[in-house]
Enzyme design. Structure first.
Site, PDB file in Angstrom:
ATOM      1  N   THR A  35     -28.213   4.440 -16.248  1.00 23.35           N
ATOM      2  CA  THR A  35     -28.934   3.499 -15.384  1.00 23.35           C
ATOM      3  C   THR A  35     -30.057   2.833 -16.166  1.00 23.35           C
ATOM      4  O   THR A  35     -30.660   3.450 -17.043  1.00 23.35           O
ATOM      5  CB  THR A  35     -29.525   4.214 -14.150  1.00 23.35           C
ATOM      6  OG1 THR A  35     -30.556   3.390 -13.592  1.00 23.35           O
ATOM      7  CG2 THR A  35     -30.141   5.554 -14.489  1.00 23.35           C
ATOM      8  N   SER A  54     -37.757   9.461 -11.686  1.00 23.82           N
ATOM      9  CA  SER A  54     -37.470  10.470 -10.666  1.00 23.82           C
ATOM     10  C   SER A  54     -36.665  11.570 -11.350  1.00 23.82           C
ATOM     11  O   SER A  54     -36.193  11.382 -12.479  1.00 23.82           O
ATOM     12  CB  SER A  54     -36.629   9.886  -9.520  1.00 23.82           C
ATOM     13  OG  SER A  54     -35.301   9.675  -9.960  1.00 23.82           O
ATOM     14  N   LYS A  68     -30.141  11.485 -15.918  1.00 26.50           N
ATOM     15  CA  LYS A  68     -29.403  10.480 -16.688  1.00 26.50           C
ATOM     16  C   LYS A  68     -29.897  10.458 -18.142  1.00 26.50           C
ATOM     17  O   LYS A  68     -29.111  10.248 -19.069  1.00 26.50           O
ATOM     18  CB  LYS A  68     -29.585   9.100 -16.062  1.00 26.50           C
ATOM     19  CG  LYS A  68     -28.922   8.946 -14.699  1.00 26.50           C
ATOM     20  CD  LYS A  68     -27.417   8.759 -14.839  1.00 26.50           C
ATOM     21  CE  LYS A  68     -26.772   8.304 -13.540  1.00 26.50           C
ATOM     22  NZ  LYS A  68     -25.307   8.261 -13.624  1.00 26.50           N
ATOM     23  N   TYR A  72     -33.756  12.413 -10.590  1.00 27.17           N
ATOM     24  CA  TYR A  72     -32.416  11.842 -10.797  1.00 27.17           C
ATOM     25  C   TYR A  72     -32.372  11.064 -12.113  1.00 27.17           C
ATOM     26  O   TYR A  72     -31.450  11.240 -12.922  1.00 27.17           O
ATOM     27  CB  TYR A  72     -32.053  10.916  -9.626  1.00 27.17           C
ATOM     28  CG  TYR A  72     -31.113   9.812 -10.009  1.00 27.17           C
ATOM     29  CD1 TYR A  72     -29.792  10.080 -10.350  1.00 27.17           C
ATOM     30  CD2 TYR A  72     -31.554   8.478 -10.076  1.00 27.17           C
ATOM     31  CE1 TYR A  72     -28.934   9.055 -10.737  1.00 27.17           C
ATOM     32  CE2 TYR A  72     -30.702   7.465 -10.455  1.00 27.17           C
ATOM     33  CZ  TYR A  72     -29.400   7.754 -10.791  1.00 27.17           C
ATOM     34  OH  TYR A  72     -28.562   6.749 -11.182  1.00 27.17           O
ATOM     35  N   HIS A  73     -33.370  10.210 -12.336  1.00 22.25           N
ATOM     36  CA  HIS A  73     -33.376   9.423 -13.576  1.00 22.25           C
ATOM     37  C   HIS A  73     -33.489  10.333 -14.795  1.00 22.25           C
ATOM     38  O   HIS A  73     -32.917  10.056 -15.839  1.00 22.25           O
ATOM     39  CB  HIS A  73     -34.509   8.391 -13.550  1.00 22.25           C
ATOM     40  CG  HIS A  73     -34.281   7.272 -12.569  1.00 22.25           C
ATOM     41  ND1 HIS A  73     -34.849   7.252 -11.321  1.00 22.25           N
ATOM     42  CD2 HIS A  73     -33.503   6.168 -12.650  1.00 22.25           C
ATOM     43  CE1 HIS A  73     -34.447   6.161 -10.683  1.00 22.25           C
ATOM     44  NE2 HIS A  73     -33.631   5.493 -11.453  1.00 22.25           N
TER      45      HIS A  73
END
Lengths: 502, 104
Positions: free
Chosen positions: A221, A265, A271, A267-268
């Site tokens: 992302t 975050s 990644k 989540y990031h």
């Protein structure tokens, strides 16, 4: 064609294992190591065993297994496995690839359906059960997809599936893609990182053992980079050769080193962790990968999805899984003011669903070289959130006669809501021949047309309470205050102007 | 220009022009980033300096012969002799300064 001059060196049918010394990083060339006979590398071809052993120099243009198409040379009936095939992107890509003649397989354990259900939300574009989706795909498009219900973390079963299919390219969409979901509480943060980070790490080990010549097209992302306040450009994952670091009156080239990551975050962060695991796997084992830093995705359209209502892909609008443009259009359709977090001067990269699918096809058919790790920024435009709200309101007003309002909320996230933003995205257009096919406003119009259908509008109404954010980055749930409500076109656009190097 | 073990003598050692050669590998991320710089140099020094690349995995004799310790390595050859070598990614300016030392 952009991939005409690639050779067996890039081709997944070329069998390196057993023919090539995989010791990398120059170690094999230390004086102390005996390499034996020094010879030119030779390979075998899985598809053309009659060639015997040969130097990997046949170009895609010369090879009868590769045929020219509008997307470039395509390996005949190339076997592509899509991880997360039931999702918004996975399903869209599966239909497109299969229609083009790829042999598509895929796995999913329906995590996304479960997570959305957990939120008390639903996909507002109704989707069928997988068995029915596959039947409709067979009847309407004449395609067969080899589906397996499988968790990416179920290592033994995944190994079996890989051994059975022997994919020539793997597209990895099987991650939980939500920042707020990962910030909800301890359990959610752990679930996201376990699924994403460990799932990918296991996949890398299995690829090394079962399909080491297969390329991994991995969805990352743009959010991995963050929004540096210095305004430094967001390069494509790696510094260009002429980037220099200067310190203490000395200078060094940063060429090829990974650029700084500043995830926003947990989540990031997952990644970013994937990025480093993949980079290392390529270096240690000669795996090959494109890490795709995708902008925020939006839209409903691909040619295949549009052929039958039962083939449509999911569309989420809740605070956890709804992306911004998709959510704005849904709000406009049911007369809720479009919600902007904070000042609304955040700038992000975006790409329409159909354009993202075009990029993926081009990456799949132009595989990296052995050991090559590369990053592409998959973005077709940069937009400020407050301006996007204006665009959605404008299309709603002009084409559908909707009276749309905009509201600013307290920002539940910890992020800069005013920042410079410069993005480099040169590889897809210049190396892979990508040209965007649709403008922002055209795709917004297509979304409106679908969301205005009575059944879908009704499904938005049923779940509109899931749109407003209550998940804060402090790990507490509460309602956000409305800071301001206004009519489109009444506020001057403030903040930085984005810069797009493409 | 790509060179191999087989044509290294013919193209590099016997080159009438001075040579800047990059020893590279496909798993070497900095090497891949140098591609566009080398392409630019190839145009800018056309007829004055030969710009070449050798893949160290597909050609193992030459890297052993010059005892390479890492990639990318940028080497200058003149009249068949190794004159100068630098390891690691280099800026375009650095490569030009390597080249200018031998053509001036």
């Amino acid at each position: 064609m952009y991939n005409a001059n690639k050779t067996c060196w890039n081709c997944p049918a070329a069998k390196l294992m057993g023919n090539v010394d995989f010791r990398a990083c120059g170690q094999a060339r230390d004086k102390g190591l005996d390499l034996g006979e020094e010879e030119e590398i030779v390979i075998e071809c899985r598809r053309r065993p009659e060639l015997g052993y040969f130097e990997p120099n046949i170009t895609f243009e010369q090879c009868p297994e590769w045929t020219p198409t509008e997307y470039g040379y395509i390996l005949k009936e190339m076997k592509v496995m899509i991880l997360g095939i039931d999702g918004y992107l996975g399903w869209s890509l599966a239909l497109k690839l299969a229609k083009l003649g790829f042999q598509v397989s895929g796995l999913d354990n329906f995590t996304r359906r479960d997570c959305v259900m957990e939120k008390g939300a639903h996909t507002i574009v109704p989707i069928k059960r997988m068995t029915e989706r596959l039947e409709v795909a067979r009847d309407v498009l004449g395609i067969n997809i080899n589906f397996r219900k499988l968790n990416l973390n179920a290592t033994a079963k995944l190994r079996e599936f890989l051994e059975e299919v022997k994919p020539e390219s793997i597209v990895h969409y099987a991650e939980i893609p939500s920042a707020p979901y990962s910030m909800a509480d301890l359990e959610h943060a752990v679930k996201v990182q376990e699924n994403n980070v460990l799932g990918t790490l296991k996949l890398l080990w299995l690829m090394k053992e079962v399909v080491p010549e297969t390329s991994l097209i991995k969805l990352g992302t743009m959010g991995e980079y963050g929004t540096p306040l210095t305004g430094r450009p967001l390069y494509e994952g790696l510094f260009p050769a002429d980037a220099i670091i200067e310190w203490d009156d000395r200078k060094w080239s940063l060429g090829g080193e990974t650029t700084p990551r500043d995830p926003a975050s947990f989540y990031h962060v997952s990644k970013v962790q994937d990025t480093f695991n993949i980079l290392e796997a390529c270096k240690y084992w000669w795996l090959r990968s494109y890490d795709v830093m995708q902008g925020v995705i939006f839209g409903v359209y691909t040619e295949e999805l549009a052929m039958d209502n039962r083939l449509r892909t999911r569309y989420d609008i809740d605070e956890w899984f709804g992306t911004v443009i998709n959510r704005f259009v849904a709000q406009a359709v049911v007369n809720i003011p479009l919600t902007i977090y904070g000042k609304g001067e955040q700038i992000r990269g975006f790409i329409a669903l159909n354009d993202a699918m075009q990029c993926m096809i081009r990456l799949i058919i132009s595989p990296p070289e052995p050991g090559q790790y590369d990053v592409v920024n998959q973005v077709s435009g940069l937009h400020k959130l407050s301006e996007l709200a204006e665009s959605v309101a404008h299309v709603g007003k002009e084409k559908f006669d909707l009276d749309v309002k905009i509201q600013r909320l307290e920002n539940p996230r910890v992020e800069a809501d005013t920042h410079p933003f410069e993005v480099v995205s040169k590889k897809l257009p210049h190396v892979f021949g990508f040209t965007p096919q649709i403008t922002l406003e055209e795709e917004i119009e297509r979304i409106f047309a679908v969301l205005k259908e009575p059944e879908i509008k009704n499904r938005i109404e049923m779940k509109k309470h899931t749109i407003m954010p209550i998940t804060t980055w402090q790990g507490k749930k509460r309602e956000m205050k409305v800071l301001e409500r206004y009519d489109p076109g009444t506020k001057p656009i403030k903040g930085f102007k984005p810069k797009f190097d493409n | 220009m790509n060179v191999t073990d087989k044509d290294f003598n013919e193209k590099i050692i016997n080159s009438p022009l001075p040579v800047l050669i990059e020893f590279w590998a496909s798993w070497c991320v900095p090497c891949k980033m140098m591609d566009y710089v080398l392409n630019e140099l190839e145009e800018e020094f056309d007829g004055k300096v030969l710009i070449a690349k050798l893949n160290i995995d597909r050609n193992r004799k030459t890297p052993q012969r010059y005892e390479l310790t890492g990639v990318p390595t940028f080497s200058i050859f003149k009249d068949g002799k190794l004159i100068d070598s630098r390891i690691g990614a280099q800026s375009k300016k650095d490569l030009i300064s390597m080249i200018e030392k031998i053509i001036k």
